[in-house]
Design an enzyme around this catalytic site. Structure first.
Site, PDB file in Angstrom:
ATOM      1  N   GLY A 104       2.199   2.394  10.677  1.00  0.00           N
ATOM      2  CA  GLY A 104       3.186   3.468  10.531  1.00  0.00           C
ATOM      3  C   GLY A 104       3.854   3.873  11.833  1.00  0.00           C
TER       4      GLY A 104
ATOM      5  N   SER B 105       3.109  -2.000  10.462  1.00  0.00           N
ATOM      6  CA  SER B 105       4.546  -2.109  10.755  1.00  0.00           C
ATOM      7  C   SER B 105       5.108  -3.503  10.472  1.00  0.00           C
ATOM      8  CB  SER B 105       4.832  -1.693  12.198  1.00  0.00           C
ATOM      9  OG  SER B 105       4.501  -0.322  12.384  1.00  0.00           O
TER      10      SER B 105
ATOM     11  N   GLU C 194      -7.037   4.983   7.373  1.00  0.00           N
ATOM     12  CA  GLU C 194      -6.817   6.401   7.028  1.00  0.00           C
ATOM     13  C   GLU C 194      -8.018   6.969   6.268  1.00  0.00           C
ATOM     14  OE1 GLU C 194      -3.007   5.700   5.193  1.00  0.00           O
ATOM     15  OE2 GLU C 194      -2.219   5.179   7.163  1.00  0.00           O
TER      16      GLU C 194
ATOM     17  N   HIS D 224      -9.508   1.341   4.409  1.00  0.00           N
ATOM     18  CA  HIS D 224      -8.277   1.554   5.164  1.00  0.00           C
ATOM     19  C   HIS D 224      -8.562   2.536   6.302  1.00  0.00           C
ATOM     20  CE1 HIS D 224      -4.264   2.802   6.262  1.00  0.00           C
ATOM     21  NE2 HIS D 224      -3.856   1.655   5.745  1.00  0.00           N
TER      22      HIS D 224
ATOM     23  N   ASN E 242       0.878  -1.173   0.000  1.00  0.00           N
ATOM     24  CA  ASN E 242       0.000   0.000   0.000  1.00  0.00           C
ATOM     25  C   ASN E 242       0.912   1.219   0.000  1.00  0.00           C
ATOM     26  OD1 ASN E 242      -1.838   2.017   0.427  1.00  0.00           O
ATOM     27  ND2 ASN E 242      -2.363   1.414   2.525  1.00  0.00           N
TER      28      ASN E 242
ATOM     29  N   GLU F  71      -5.840  -4.675  10.391  1.00  0.00           N
ATOM     30  CA  GLU F  71      -4.786  -3.689  10.636  1.00  0.00           C
ATOM     31  C   GLU F  71      -5.097  -2.935  11.927  1.00  0.00           C
ATOM     32  OE1 GLU F  71      -2.652  -2.543   6.771  1.00  0.00           O
ATOM     33  OE2 GLU F  71      -4.415  -1.272   6.905  1.00  0.00           O
TER      34      GLU F  71
ATOM     35  N   LYS G 288       0.173   4.225  -0.411  1.00  0.00           N
ATOM     36  CA  LYS G 288      -0.484   5.431   0.115  1.00  0.00           C
ATOM     37  C   LYS G 288      -0.194   6.615  -0.824  1.00  0.00           C
ATOM     38  CE  LYS G 288      -0.256   3.389   4.627  1.00  0.00           C
ATOM     39  NZ  LYS G 288      -0.240   3.528   6.079  1.00  0.00           N
TER      40      LYS G 288
END
Ligand code: PGA
Length: 251
Positions: free
Chosen positions: A174, A214, A98, A96, A9, A168, A11
């Site tokens: 991250g 991560s 985000e 996701h 991904n 996730e 991003k």
């Protein structure tokens, strides 16, 4: 049959030129060294067409990171599932954290996006996961259950069978703070049990459930060694071909 998958991904990273270069590198490594899992590159929408040309899509599938919850029409700035399909992409990352956090994506919106993704013959990589406060309150199971129920449990067993899930934990994305292999296995097994209760053991057993947050070359092997962890959705470590390959070769 359940497939192991390593999906990148990217991003909002990489110019088009950088992205084509990275995709070409990943494609060359996979072509020369092989891969014991499915490989997917989740790239910015502007890059999909060129990345599709740069890779052998039989070996490296290309994914959009989002698609619209509408079919077509006056929705300035949106990209529909049929547009994504027309580029030669094979997957769409949906839900996701985000997108949920910064762009207000709810389970109801994601239900529409899932339907349109499937209707266009694309495979959703559907993300679920709890935030830190929910984990600290030991609510992770109910959070992921609600996310799955509200966005996906209207599907027929046949359609649900086309979904890839990605667990996730938001606190691991991250942050460098990876879930332990035990934490990952525990909740992946729980997610599979939720699927089994709804669709039966066979559908649940065939469902690929990826871990994201991560995941790196140094921890991928112990995460993927768990019976219910079927690969990874990789952010930061998918931006360097060598790191991404290090994770692919954990299988
Ligand atoms: P990360 O991101 O690997 O950089 O933690 C994972 C993701 O957001 O999919």
């Amino acid at each position: 049959m359940r497939q192991n998958i390593v999906a990148g991904n990217w991003k909002m990273n990489m110019t088009l030129q950088e992205g084509v270069e990275l995709a070409t590198e990943v494609n060359n490594i996979v072509a020369s060294k092989g891969a014991n899992c499915g490989v997917v590159l989740g790239v910015p929408a502007t890059h999909i067409t060129e990345v599709v040309k740069a890779v052998d899509t039989a070996k490296v599938s290309v994914a959009a990171q989002n698609c619209a919850d509408k079919v077509s029409g006056a929705y300035t700035g949106e990209i529909s599932a049929s547009m994504v399909k027309s580029t030669g992409a094979g997957h769409v990352i949906l839900g996701h954290s985000e997108r949920r956090e910064y762009y207000g994506e709810t389970n109801a919106i994601l239900k529409e996006k899932t339907d349109l993704t499937l209707a266009n013959g694309l495979t959703p990589i559907f993300c679920i996961g709890e935030v830190l406060e929910e984990r600290e309150a030991n609510k992770q199971n109910e959070v992921v259950k609600t996310q799955i129920e509200e966005a996906l449990f209207h599907l027929s067993a046949e359609d649900f069978g086309k979904i890839v899930l990605a667990y996730e934990p938001v606190w691991a994305i991250g942050t460098g703070k990876v879930a332990t292999p035990e934490q990952a296995q525990e909740i992946h097994a729980y997610i599979r049990s939720v699927v089994a209760d709804k669709y039966g053991a066979e559908v649940a057993d065939n469902c690929s459930i990826l871990y994201g947050g991560s995941c790196k070359p140094g921890n991928a092997k112990e995460l993927f060694a768990n019976p219910d962890v079927d690969g990874g959705l990789i952010g930061g470590a998918s931006l360097k071909a060598e790191d991404f390959h290090g994770i692919i070769s954990a299988f």
